[in-house]
Motif scaffolding. Structure first.
Motif, PDB file in Angstrom:
ATOM      1  N   GLN A  89       0.936  -1.127   0.104  1.00 13.07           N
ATOM      2  CA  GLN A  89      -0.368  -0.349   0.068  1.00 13.07           C
ATOM      3  C   GLN A  89       0.880   1.264  -0.340  1.00 13.07           C
ATOM      4  O   GLN A  89       0.456   1.859  -1.196  1.00 13.07           O
ATOM      5  N   GLY A  90       1.783   1.285   0.577  1.00 13.78           N
ATOM      6  CA  GLY A  90       2.744   2.526   0.794  1.00 13.78           C
ATOM      7  C   GLY A  90       3.689   2.704  -0.175  1.00 13.78           C
ATOM      8  O   GLY A  90       3.642   4.013  -0.756  1.00 13.78           O
ATOM      9  N   ALA A  91       3.554   1.674  -0.974  1.00 10.63           N
ATOM     10  CA  ALA A  91       4.680   1.685  -2.603  1.00 10.63           C
ATOM     11  C   ALA A  91       3.466   1.862  -3.259  1.00 10.63           C
ATOM     12  O   ALA A  91       4.595   3.249  -3.983  1.00 10.63           O
ATOM     13  N   TRP A  92       2.337   1.860  -3.022  1.00  8.36           N
ATOM     14  CA  TRP A  92       1.556   2.078  -4.557  1.00  8.36           C
ATOM     15  C   TRP A  92       1.649   3.755  -3.832  1.00  8.36           C
ATOM     16  O   TRP A  92       1.621   4.408  -5.240  1.00  8.36           O
ATOM     17  N   ILE A  93       0.926   3.613  -2.529  1.00  9.52           N
ATOM     18  CA  ILE A  93       0.727   5.829  -2.686  1.00  9.52           C
ATOM     19  C   ILE A  93       2.125   5.979  -3.655  1.00  9.52           C
ATOM     20  O   ILE A  93       1.942   7.074  -3.513  1.00  9.52           O
ATOM     21  N   ALA A  94       3.118   6.100  -2.780  1.00  8.19           N
ATOM     22  CA  ALA A  94       4.560   6.911  -3.108  1.00  8.19           C
ATOM     23  C   ALA A  94       4.509   7.161  -4.735  1.00  8.19           C
ATOM     24  O   ALA A  94       5.143   7.997  -5.365  1.00  8.19           O
ATOM     25  N   CYS A  95       4.006   5.611  -5.101  1.00  8.15           N
ATOM     26  CA  CYS A  95       4.438   5.766  -7.137  1.00  8.15           C
ATOM     27  C   CYS A  95       3.559   7.021  -7.600  1.00  8.15           C
ATOM     28  O   CYS A  95       4.209   7.681  -7.990  1.00  8.15           O
ATOM     29  N   PHE A  96       2.395   7.189  -7.174  1.00  5.76           N
ATOM     30  CA  PHE A  96       1.088   7.670  -8.265  1.00  5.76           C
ATOM     31  C   PHE A  96       1.910   9.516  -6.908  1.00  5.76           C
ATOM     32  O   PHE A  96       0.920  10.301  -7.941  1.00  5.76           O
ATOM     33  N   ILE A  97       2.135   9.298  -5.721  1.00  5.44           N
ATOM     34  CA  ILE A  97       2.350  11.226  -5.664  1.00  5.44           C
ATOM     35  C   ILE A  97       3.680  10.986  -6.371  1.00  5.44           C
ATOM     36  O   ILE A  97       3.594  12.353  -6.445  1.00  5.44           O
ATOM     37  N   LEU A  98       4.650   9.999  -6.554  1.00  2.00           N
ATOM     38  CA  LEU A  98       5.385  11.066  -8.051  1.00  2.00           C
ATOM     39  C   LEU A  98       5.321  11.236  -9.051  1.00  2.00           C
ATOM     40  O   LEU A  98       5.064  12.225  -9.957  1.00  2.00           O
ATOM     41  N   PHE A  99       4.223  10.146  -9.794  1.00  2.00           N
ATOM     42  CA  PHE A  99       3.414  10.434 -10.708  1.00  2.00           C
ATOM     43  C   PHE A  99       2.653  11.755 -10.429  1.00  2.00           C
ATOM     44  O   PHE A  99       3.107  12.673 -12.244  1.00  2.00           O
ATOM     45  N   CYS A 100       1.891  12.356  -9.688  1.00  2.00           N
ATOM     46  CA  CYS A 100       1.178  13.639  -9.486  1.00  2.00           C
ATOM     47  C   CYS A 100       2.038  14.340  -9.721  1.00  2.00           C
ATOM     48  O   CYS A 100       2.063  15.763 -10.552  1.00  2.00           O
ATOM     49  N   SER A 101       3.552  14.778  -8.584  1.00  3.26           N
ATOM     50  CA  SER A 101       4.696  15.631  -8.727  1.00  3.26           C
ATOM     51  C   SER A 101       5.174  15.396  -9.981  1.00  3.26           C
ATOM     52  O   SER A 101       5.961  16.994 -10.463  1.00  3.26           O
ATOM     53  N   SER A 102       5.140  14.567 -10.858  1.00  4.74           N
ATOM     54  CA  SER A 102       5.931  14.769 -12.037  1.00  4.74           C
ATOM     55  C   SER A 102       4.960  15.323 -13.429  1.00  4.74           C
ATOM     56  O   SER A 102       5.532  15.742 -13.711  1.00  4.74           O
ATOM     57  N   TYR A 103       4.140  14.764 -13.490  1.00  2.00           N
ATOM     58  CA  TYR A 103       2.701  14.585 -14.761  1.00  2.00           C
ATOM     59  C   TYR A 103       1.498  16.034 -13.784  1.00  2.00           C
ATOM     60  O   TYR A 103       1.211  16.667 -14.990  1.00  2.00           O
ATOM     61  N   LEU A 104       1.591  16.186 -13.178  1.00  2.00           N
ATOM     62  CA  LEU A 104       0.148  17.020 -13.454  1.00  2.00           C
ATOM     63  C   LEU A 104      -0.214  18.589 -14.011  1.00  2.00           C
ATOM     64  O   LEU A 104      -0.651  18.652 -14.648  1.00  2.00           O
ATOM     65  N   ARG A 105       1.732  18.962 -13.378  1.00  4.51           N
ATOM     66  CA  ARG A 105       1.793  20.145 -14.370  1.00  4.51           C
ATOM     67  C   ARG A 105       1.966  19.749 -15.524  1.00  4.51           C
ATOM     68  O   ARG A 105       1.166  20.723 -16.741  1.00  4.51           O
ATOM     69  N   ILE A 106       2.209  19.283 -16.448  1.00  3.05           N
ATOM     70  CA  ILE A 106       2.530  18.174 -18.070  1.00  3.05           C
ATOM     71  C   ILE A 106       1.131  18.641 -18.374  1.00  3.05           C
ATOM     72  O   ILE A 106       0.735  19.050 -19.006  1.00  3.05           O
ATOM     73  N   LEU A 107       0.001  18.200 -17.522  1.00  2.78           N
ATOM     74  CA  LEU A 107      -1.074  17.511 -17.941  1.00  2.78           C
ATOM     75  C   LEU A 107      -2.424  19.105 -18.358  1.00  2.78           C
ATOM     76  O   LEU A 107      -3.094  18.975 -18.601  1.00  2.78           O
ATOM     77  N   ALA A 108      -1.795  19.547 -17.688  1.00  2.00           N
ATOM     78  CA  ALA A 108      -2.503  21.294 -16.882  1.00  2.00           C
ATOM     79  C   ALA A 108      -1.944  23.005 -17.940  1.00  2.00           C
ATOM     80  O   ALA A 108      -2.379  23.431 -18.149  1.00  2.00           O
ATOM     81  N   SER A 109      -1.206  21.332 -18.422  1.00  5.80           N
ATOM     82  CA  SER A 109      -0.248  23.032 -19.441  1.00  5.80           C
ATOM     83  C   SER A 109      -0.530  22.914 -20.597  1.00  5.80           C
ATOM     84  O   SER A 109      -0.739  21.386 -21.399  1.00  5.80           O
ATOM     85  N   PRO A 110      -0.638  24.647 -21.727  1.00  2.00           N
ATOM     86  CA  PRO A 110      -0.708  24.210 -23.015  1.00  2.00           C
ATOM     87  C   PRO A 110       0.695  23.174 -23.868  1.00  2.00           C
ATOM     88  O   PRO A 110       1.659  22.766 -23.329  1.00  2.00           O
ATOM     89  N   ARG A 111      -0.053  22.903 -24.809  1.00  4.01           N
ATOM     90  CA  ARG A 111       1.377  21.812 -25.309  1.00  4.01           C
ATOM     91  C   ARG A 111       2.126  23.268 -25.891  1.00  4.01           C
ATOM     92  O   ARG A 111       2.240  24.466 -26.549  1.00  4.01           O
ATOM     93  N   PRO A 112       3.164  22.954 -25.480  1.00  3.10           N
ATOM     94  CA  PRO A 112       5.222  23.879 -26.698  1.00  3.10           C
ATOM     95  C   PRO A 112       4.033  24.353 -27.387  1.00  3.10           C
ATOM     96  O   PRO A 112       4.949  25.501 -28.565  1.00  3.10           O
ATOM     97  N   ASP A 113       4.199  23.206 -28.691  1.00  2.00           N
ATOM     98  CA  ASP A 113       3.625  23.908 -30.087  1.00  2.00           C
ATOM     99  C   ASP A 113       2.448  24.748 -30.772  1.00  2.00           C
ATOM    100  O   ASP A 113       2.094  24.910 -31.381  1.00  2.00           O
ATOM    101  N   GLY A 114       1.882  24.826 -29.299  1.00  2.00           N
ATOM    102  CA  GLY A 114       0.777  25.757 -29.489  1.00  2.00           C
ATOM    103  C   GLY A 114      -0.398  25.294 -29.655  1.00  2.00           C
ATOM    104  O   GLY A 114      -1.649  25.499 -30.241  1.00  2.00           O
ATOM    105  N   LEU A 115      -0.637  23.823 -29.922  1.00  2.00           N
ATOM    106  CA  LEU A 115      -1.562  23.098 -30.932  1.00  2.00           C
ATOM    107  C   LEU A 115      -2.421  22.602 -30.008  1.00  2.00           C
ATOM    108  O   LEU A 115      -1.853  22.460 -28.794  1.00  2.00           O
ATOM    109  N   PHE A 116      -3.744  22.011 -30.087  1.00  2.00           N
ATOM    110  CA  PHE A 116      -4.715  21.754 -29.669  1.00  2.00           C
ATOM    111  C   PHE A 116      -5.044  20.549 -29.394  1.00  2.00           C
ATOM    112  O   PHE A 116      -4.318  20.215 -30.139  1.00  2.00           O
ATOM    113  N   GLY A 117      -4.380  20.053 -28.017  1.00  2.00           N
ATOM    114  CA  GLY A 117      -4.781  18.718 -27.439  1.00  2.00           C
ATOM    115  C   GLY A 117      -4.186  18.438 -26.374  1.00  2.00           C
ATOM    116  O   GLY A 117      -4.177  19.661 -25.587  1.00  2.00           O
TER     117      GLY A 117
END
Length: 417
Positions: free
Chosen positions: A389-417
């Motif tokens: 359980q601890g390893a599962w939670i830690a894995c997704f905490i790392l995912f959130c810390s690494s990817y939430l900003r990417i998922l919530a930001s516009p594409r660098p190339d300006g395209l829709f997607g």
């Protein structure tokens, strides 16, 4: 009079996270994976008011991991991939938000029901609220996928459409079982959903994993020359895997015969081990986005072998179930999210966050601790579960810390997607 073709207005949404479904569903699914596993730790140790006579806590956990977490990731992937497959635009903006809100309200209803939250609403009412929004979520997702596939007559996707229809049925059976106090019906609904998700993983994984391996390894070397990597696939393997899995699924869920279970489970394992051998290239070990997918598929094969041996060796059936769930749902979805979140936001898949190796290693630890260690040392079973359980939670905490900003930001190339 000559007609004038006006330019089509480009799509837009109130926020980048609503551009395509993978953004909001991967983000919410990862956060939910942390919350629901934390809550399960409390439920598992009896620190909630859940009525075991109304709903077996194991089924509460199973339902939310399958119809909550896993189906959110499936929605994020399919509502993005179907656009690529068919060329038909999938929901975005407020339409996508509407589908997502159905998922979110259903999750809140289940949490309130499971934890016994009392704000003047009867506990059973939470379940009805969850049921309405959950079925709206699954139904609306299935509808837009059906419509797009049928619009362009891509009948080769009928297997995926059938699984989505059956997932809607399975979720309905869960609610019917709980409301009518029929735990057998609830169990069927939970396991039906679980095996359908695994079926989707086998179907979609067979398509995308070799594609990702070929794309991930076919890059220019120091001399500027690209090595072309081609992995082997076989239609015969596809058919054999499908047939063995169908027999396994029916046997384990409806007609428990240990001979048939062993033969079918071994059949799935052997076919997919052979498939993995055709996908193998030594270069994957330099690419965490590739070795994670390979290890996830290998973990599924190991889990099918555990299913095959369980009737003869007598260990708990849940060992094999959790092995298949952790490898086929846990690690496979984390690996897919890590790759898709880069490629579909216009970022290089060869420049992934530095945390990905740790994320995937933690998910491997979940598998070892929840599945393999209890087979070796059952006397510390509760400790192994807590580590997992601890390893599962830690894995997704790392995912959130690494990817939430990417998922919530516009594409660098300006395209829709």
């Amino acid at each position: 009079m000559q007609s004038i073709n006006l330019p089509t207005k480009p799509p837009s949404s109130p926020h980048p996270i609503l551009n395509l479904s993978f953004r909001i569903f991967f983000s919410a699914g990862a956060i939910f994976a942390i919350i629901t596993m934390t809550l399960w730790a409390f439920v598992f140790t009896g620190h909630t008011d859940i009525d075991a006579q109304t709903l077996n806590p194991l089924y509460w956990h199973g339902h939310e991991m399958i119809y909550g977490y896993a189906l959110a990731i499936v929605a994020g992937f399919l509502l993005t991939a179907v656009k690529t497959w068919t060329g038909v635009m999938m929901p975005y903006g407020y339409r996508l938000l509407g589908i997502f809100m159905c998922w979110l309200l259903a999750r809140l209803g289940w949490m309130a029901f499971g934890l016994g939250i009392d704000i003047g609403i009867e506990q059973s009412a939470w379940l009805y609220i969850a049921a309405v929004f959950d079925l709206l979520f699954v139904g609306s997702m299935a509808f837009v996928v059906f419509r797009a596939v049928l619009q362009v007559k891509q009948y080769k996707q009928m297997g995926i459409l059938a699984k989505l229809a059956l997932l809607t049925l399975g979720n309905g059976l869960c609610y019917w079982g709980i409301i009518s106090a029929d735990m057998t019906m609830t169990k069927i609904g939970v396991y039906l959903g679980f095996y359908l998700i695994i079926g989707l993983v086998l179907t979609i994984g067979r398509r995308v994993v070799p594609f990702f391996i070929e794309r991930g390894l076919s890059i220019p070397n120091a001399a500027g020359v690209a090595e072309t990597v081609t992995v082997r696939n076989s239609k015969a393997q596809d058919i054999a895997s499908l047939l063995f899995f169908f027999v396994f699924f029916i046997t384990d869920l409806f007609y428990l015969n240990r001979y048939l279970l062993t033969i079918s489970a071994l059949g799935v394992a052997v076919v997919n081990i052979v498939r993995l051998m055709g996908w193998y290239h030594r270069g994957i070990w330099q690419k965490p986005l590739l070795w994670s997918l390979f290890i996830a598929f290998l973990g599924m094969c190991v889990s099918f072998i555990l299913y095959a041996l369980q009737p003869w060796l007598g260990y708990n059936h849940s060992i094999a179930v959790h092995g298949l769930a952790i490898a086929g749902i846990g690690m496979m979805t984390v690996a897919m999210m890590a790759r898709v979140s880069l490629g579909h936001t216009g970022r290089s898949i060869h420049e992934q966050p530095k945390t990905v190796n740790i994320m995937f290693a933690l998910m491997v630890l979940v598998f070892i601790s929840r599945v393999l260690l209890p087979l070796i040392d059952n006397s510390h079973y509760l400790w192994w579960i807590m580590v997992a359980q601890g390893a599962w939670i830690a894995c997704f905490i790392l995912f959130c810390s690494s990817y939430l900003r990417i998922l919530a930001s516009p594409r660098p190339d300006g395209l829709f997607g």
